[in-house]
Design an enzyme around this catalytic site. Structure first.
Site, PDB file in Angstrom:
ATOM      1  N   HIS A 116      59.272  12.465  50.201  1.00  0.00           N
ATOM      2  CA  HIS A 116      60.004  13.406  49.347  1.00  0.00           C
ATOM      3  C   HIS A 116      61.346  12.781  48.967  1.00  0.00           C
ATOM      4  CE1 HIS A 116      60.536  17.785  48.054  1.00  0.00           C
ATOM      5  NE2 HIS A 116      61.605  17.137  47.614  1.00  0.00           N
ATOM      6  N   ASN A 159      56.047  13.416  46.669  1.00  0.00           N
ATOM      7  CA  ASN A 159      56.559  14.590  45.982  1.00  0.00           C
ATOM      8  C   ASN A 159      57.041  14.247  44.574  1.00  0.00           C
ATOM      9  OD1 ASN A 159      57.701  17.475  46.085  1.00  0.00           O
ATOM     10  ND2 ASN A 159      59.476  16.257  45.463  1.00  0.00           N
ATOM     11  N   GLU A 160      56.532  14.978  43.591  1.00  0.00           N
ATOM     12  CA  GLU A 160      56.946  14.835  42.187  1.00  0.00           C
ATOM     13  C   GLU A 160      56.946  13.372  41.738  1.00  0.00           C
ATOM     14  OE1 GLU A 160      59.467  18.903  41.374  1.00  0.00           O
ATOM     15  OE2 GLU A 160      60.639  17.121  41.877  1.00  0.00           O
TER      16      GLU A 160
END
Length: 433
Positions: A116, A159-160
């Protein structure tokens, strides 16, 4: 009245989410920590102790369970687990096993994210995602962590992953000032090379090559250790709309920023959709929030309907099951936060009724926390934190979301939210645990 409730599918997952660096505190071996503590810094303030979830995890899970939420998404910090290249910390892995156990003993399903935004500083200095060996090093980390940890059935690799595709250019442009260039120079001195070595500044071609390869190798490593684990990647999706005459620009953005990654991960166990707002393509070639609409503390258009639209887009493009792994509202007005969630879920219910396969909803964020370059200003949490004492305060929006989760139905709406805190917790009810 009961027949009129908007019920969600049986087994629908209700939870909240956080990220390690934003809540744990003391992540001293990470690239973000180094960047926050250089001068001048790209960050408004350092993360410091954050909200000390590293030491308060079990207490926070007691709150989650008390609210009635059945799942918690959190990240395991690579910089803690492998603080130096090839040196894995059993103490850090034991800590994260205790976190998993703290969830499970309270009836909460743990959902793990393996990356993340942050990297160990040693990997950032090797180039971050731009390092040709990054996919293999990430897979090695995933393999080591997944073998050491047990008790989780759902995991997100990165994440993303696509976020740099649509923020990097604008961020770099904003830094093209005297002060901005000084901040970049200080950051590059810490990283030992270009700013591209920090995830949020990763160039497009690196994301589409190294990033997607890292996801695939990490996914396979996790599934090798846990064959029944559902593994996916989370993607940042904005609801892209257009003024008449700007449809071509909108369609190009949809394909460039989201479609190419969606196509690459179609067929995974799930795709994590993370949506906060919409942007509108204009005939003059500009793109931004719709004029005349309310904004959140982040500057986003206050647009709860955006979530259903991005889920429709992702489902149509991939026919891959969806978990909403982030959706939330930033601001001080918690009544609006509760109403935003209810409105977003009402629209999402409509998309599910149309056949969009959405299997869960995680609110971002469980706690008011460290929002990267913006520091502790934005307030996303359904639980507030007095950082002087680290005391938690349950907001009305938390109770509202918990009521929806327990019922697995939209039993809360904007009108109720407007009634305020007393309607949820009762006059004089305690708001801290």
């Amino acid at each position: 009245m009961d027949q009129e409730l908007k019920r969600f599918p049986e087994g629908f997952v209700w939870g909240a989410a956080t990220a390690a660096h934003q809540v744990e505190g003391g992540n001293v071996n990470s690239d973000s920590w180094a960047l926050e503590n250089t001068s001048p810094s790209l960050f408004r303030e350092p993360s410091g102790d954050a909200v000390d979830q590293y030491h308060r995890f079990a207490d926070d899970m007691a709150i989650v369970a008390g609210l009635g939420l059945g799942a918690y998404q959190f990240s395991i910090e690579w910089a803690r687990i492998e603080p130096a290249e090839g040196v894995f910390s059993k103490a850090a892995l034991d800590h994260y096993q205790r976190c998993i156990d703290a969830c499970r003993t309270r009836g909460i399903a743990p959902v793990l994210t393996f990356h993340h935004f942050t990297l160990p500083l040693w990997q950032a200095r090797r180039g971050g995602f731009t390092d040709p060996q990054f996919p293999d090093r990430f897979a090695r980390f995933c393999e080591h962590a997944a073998k050491a940890l047990s008790g989780f059935d759902t995991a997100c690799t990165i994440n993303e992953l696509n976020l740099p595709l649509f923020i990097r250019q604008d961020v770099i442009k904003r830094l093209d000032t005297e002060k901005g260039r000084a901040r970049v120079a200080a950051a590059e001195a810490v990283l030992g090379g270009p700013i591209d070595r920090f995830f949020l500044y990763t160039p497009r071609e690196v994301i589409l090559n190294q990033g997607l390869a890292a996801h695939a190798k990490g996914r396979d490593a996790i599934k090798a250790a846990h064959p029944r684990c559902q593994v996916g990647v989370t993607l940042a999706l904005q609801d892209e709309q257009a003024e008449p005459g700007a449809e071509a620009l909108r369609d190009q953005r949809r394909n460039d920023f989201y479609g190419v990654c969606l196509d690459a991960v179609a067929g995974d166990d799930f795709i994590g959709v993370q949506t906060y707002s919409r942007v509108v393509a204009k005939r003059d070639g500009s793109v931004g929030p719709e004029a005349g609409h309310a904004r959140t503390m982040m500057g986003y258009e206050d647009r709860p309907q955006a979530l259903a639209e991005t889920c429709r887009f992702a489902w149509k493009r991939t026919k891959t099951p969806i978990l909403v792994t982030e959706n939330g509202w930033a601001g001080e007005d918690d009544r609006r936060r509760a109403a935003f969630v209810a409105e977003a879920l009402s629209e999402l219910h409509g998309a599910i009724a149309e056949g969009v396969d959405v299997r869960g909803y995680f609110y971002w964020s469980l706690l008011d926390n460290f929002e990267w370059s913006l520091g502790y200003g934005p307030k996303f949490g359904i639980i507030g934190v007095d950082r002087a004492t680290q005391r938690r305060g349950i907001k009305p929006s938390a109770a509202a979301l918990g009521e929806i989760a327990r019922a697995n139905a939209l039993v809360w709406n904007g009108a109720q939210a407007a009634a305020g805190e007393a309607a949820i917790l009762g006059e004089g009810a305690p708001v801290g645990l």
